[in-house]
Design an enzyme around this catalytic site. Structure first.
Site, PDB file in Angstrom:
ATOM      1  N   CYS A 149       0.806  -1.217   0.000  1.00 39.71           N
ATOM      2  CA  CYS A 149       0.000   0.000   0.000  1.00 39.71           C
ATOM      3  C   CYS A 149       0.844   1.276   0.000  1.00 39.71           C
ATOM      4  O   CYS A 149       0.357   2.342  -0.356  1.00 39.71           O
ATOM      5  CB  CYS A 149      -0.942   0.017   1.202  1.00 39.71           C
ATOM      6  SG  CYS A 149      -2.108  -1.357   1.222  1.00 39.71           S
ATOM      7  N   GLN A 205      -5.210  -9.366   5.626  1.00 41.59           N
ATOM      8  CA  GLN A 205      -5.283  -7.999   6.153  1.00 41.59           C
ATOM      9  C   GLN A 205      -6.598  -7.751   6.889  1.00 41.59           C
ATOM     10  O   GLN A 205      -6.618  -7.037   7.899  1.00 41.59           O
ATOM     11  CB  GLN A 205      -5.102  -6.980   5.028  1.00 41.59           C
ATOM     12  CG  GLN A 205      -3.683  -6.895   4.530  1.00 41.59           C
ATOM     13  CD  GLN A 205      -3.428  -5.634   3.719  1.00 41.59           C
ATOM     14  OE1 GLN A 205      -3.972  -4.565   3.994  1.00 41.59           O
ATOM     15  NE2 GLN A 205      -2.593  -5.758   2.708  1.00 41.59           N
ATOM     16  N   ARG A 212     -19.897   8.947  -0.290  1.00 41.96           N
ATOM     17  CA  ARG A 212     -21.315   8.689  -0.030  1.00 41.96           C
ATOM     18  C   ARG A 212     -21.820   9.714   0.990  1.00 41.96           C
ATOM     19  O   ARG A 212     -21.738   9.494   2.205  1.00 41.96           O
ATOM     20  CB  ARG A 212     -21.510   7.276   0.514  1.00 41.96           C
ATOM     21  CG  ARG A 212     -20.938   6.177  -0.376  1.00 41.96           C
ATOM     22  CD  ARG A 212     -21.272   4.803   0.169  1.00 41.96           C
ATOM     23  NE  ARG A 212     -20.562   3.760  -0.548  1.00 41.96           N
ATOM     24  CZ  ARG A 212     -19.601   3.003  -0.040  1.00 41.96           C
ATOM     25  NH1 ARG A 212     -19.220   3.195   1.222  1.00 41.96           N
ATOM     26  NH2 ARG A 212     -19.013   2.075  -0.752  1.00 41.96           N
ATOM     27  N   SER A 229     -11.410   0.577   3.623  1.00 42.62           N
ATOM     28  CA  SER A 229     -11.158   1.345   2.405  1.00 42.62           C
ATOM     29  C   SER A 229     -11.864   0.715   1.216  1.00 42.62           C
ATOM     30  O   SER A 229     -12.073  -0.494   1.159  1.00 42.62           O
ATOM     31  CB  SER A 229      -9.657   1.432   2.129  1.00 42.62           C
ATOM     32  OG  SER A 229      -9.090   0.134   2.021  1.00 42.62           O
ATOM     33  N   HIS A 261      -8.923   3.405  -2.109  1.00 42.21           N
ATOM     34  CA  HIS A 261      -7.526   3.048  -1.909  1.00 42.21           C
ATOM     35  C   HIS A 261      -6.996   2.304  -3.137  1.00 42.21           C
ATOM     36  O   HIS A 261      -6.860   1.081  -3.129  1.00 42.21           O
ATOM     37  CB  HIS A 261      -7.431   2.185  -0.650  1.00 42.21           C
ATOM     38  CG  HIS A 261      -6.062   1.770  -0.247  1.00 42.21           C
ATOM     39  ND1 HIS A 261      -4.911   2.342  -0.748  1.00 42.21           N
ATOM     40  CD2 HIS A 261      -5.646   0.800   0.628  1.00 42.21           C
ATOM     41  CE1 HIS A 261      -3.862   1.756  -0.193  1.00 42.21           C
ATOM     42  NE2 HIS A 261      -4.289   0.819   0.640  1.00 42.21           N
ATOM     43  N   CYS A 282       0.027   2.114   6.541  1.00 45.19           N
ATOM     44  CA  CYS A 282       0.372   0.718   6.808  1.00 45.19           C
ATOM     45  C   CYS A 282       0.520  -0.022   5.490  1.00 45.19           C
ATOM     46  O   CYS A 282      -0.052   0.352   4.463  1.00 45.19           O
ATOM     47  CB  CYS A 282      -0.678   0.065   7.691  1.00 45.19           C
ATOM     48  SG  CYS A 282      -2.334   0.011   6.966  1.00 45.19           S
TER      49      CYS A 282
END
Length: 393
Positions: free
Chosen positions: A91, A150, A210, A247, A348, A378
């Site tokens: 990431c 994860q 949203r 995410s 993400h 992270c």
């Protein structure tokens, strides 16, 4: 060592990473190519003077397999002598691209670099590179028998810091509310560049926010990672992670122009920010998502700064529990943490997120007249990047 500055930073709108998403019809190389075009046009830099193009991308298979930065640069009609390479630190790939570019410039190996990131999660689904194989190996598994996905790691983090479902949902709702407020106030206008999508449609706004969400609606969502075998091994888990407080899977790209401060001055360019310092650190690979906590300590120690000097902080919202656990260990005014929302609302796109967060951070500092900003995120395997910047001008 030379001072390294960021001259400009741009990103695409965020598109939902699924068939029918606003950017799903755009090849990831073409998506990044359009970002390069806007970055070069906005800065007026001679693209032939760029020494290297460093691009974060996580799923380097299929349409993202052949050094996407190289072909995006060529697709933008930019000089063929400029090279590119692809970086994968999960990431944090885009943030690592910024760090490598800055290190090369500071050392004198480069004068001018583009750091970027791209991920089309609708066209190259997450996990494609694994080919259904074990990526860890027997020896690592023997040393760390508790390695999990994860999502389960997020549940472990929530249990360790006693972060309940209600707190996660409230943070998620806040992310959407802040992103919506930023969008409607025009706070994203200077960072988003339009993308020409399938059929010639111009995409100019994030598709992922949203604005009408409620806590009641979030509470109705089922846990995303509940598993009886895992529950037997980890009885503390309360199963509070859902699609609503994690995410979003997203398509997107982002790019920054970096150079030595001396080079910017000689070219008559006005930098927007200076790279003050960076750090990369790893933590428990079984908890996986906790490394931003020690990485923040390290980058602040290296820069000689304190958290109260940071006018804005971006902690990537991989899951709501990640910034919440970070906040528990680094208490601060929550108004400065992800003030324009984060990945829960904006999505993400894995390889692009590091550059997207930096782009948003720069714009936030400019909007509030802040001086210093911190970014950390992270990464799978229990790693994290952390970067401190200073607004200029």
């Amino acid at each position: 060592m030379r001072d390294v500055v960021i001259v400009d930073a741009v990103r695409t709108p965020m598109g939902r990473g699924r068939p029918g998403g606003a950017l799903a019809g755009v090849h990831p190389v073409d998506l990044l190519s359009q970002v390069f075009t806007h970055l070069i046009e906005r800065t007026g830099i001679d693209p032939g003077r760029v020494d290297d193009v460093l691009v974060g991308c996580v799923s380097q298979v299929g349409e993202q397999s052949a050094t996407p930065g190289r072909f995006a640069w060529l697709g933008a009609g930019l000089p063929a002598h400029v090279p590119s390479t692809t970086i994968e630190r999960k990431c944090g790939s885009g943030q690592q691209a910024i760090a490598f570019a800055a290190q090369g410039i500071a050392a004198g190996a480069y004068d001018i670099c583009v750091a970027a990131g791209v991920e089309s999660m609708s066209r190259v689904p997450m996990g494609s590179g694994r080919l259904s194989a074990d990526p860890f190996g027997e020896r690592a598994r023997a040393r760390f028998p508790g390695l999990v996905s994860q999502g389960v790691a997020a549940e472990l983090v929530a249990a360790e810091w006693r972060i309940g479902r209600e707190a996660q949902d409230a943070f998620a709702l806040r992310s959407h509310q802040r992103a919506h407020a930023a969008e409607t106030s025009g706070a994203f206008d200077d960072e988003i560049v339009p993308v020409t999508a399938e059929g010639g449609e111009q995409v100019t706004r994030d598709e992922t926010i949203r604005p009408g969400g409620t806590l009641e609606g979030l509470a109705r969502l089922k846990p995303a990672f509940e598993d009886a075998d895992v529950a037997a091994r980890h009885p503390r888990i309360s199963w509070g992670v859902t699609a609503g407080n994690a995410s979003q899977i997203t398509d997107g790209a982002s790019a920054l122009l970096l150079m030595g401060a001396d080079r910017a001055e000689s070219l008559g360019l006005r930098p927007r920010a200076r790279l003050v310092g960076s750090a990369v650190l790893a933590d428990d690979p079984e908890l996986m998502l906790t490394a931003p906590i020690p990485a923040t300590h390290r980058v602040l120690e290296r820069t000689g700064l304190t958290l109260d000097r940071m006018d804005a902080v971006e902690v990537n919202e991989a899951f709501a529990c990640v910034p919440l656990a970070w906040l528990a260990e680094h208490p601060m005014d929550e108004d400065r943490l992800n003030p324009h929302g984060g990945a829960i609302a904006l999505g993400h796109p894995l390889g692009a997120s590091g550059c997207r967060l930096m782009t948003t951070l720069i714009n936030r500092l400019e909007a509030v007249g802040g001086r210093f900003g911190l970014q950390t995120m992270c990464e799978a395997g229990g790693m994290a990047n952390a970067t401190v910047i200073e607004r200029l001008g």
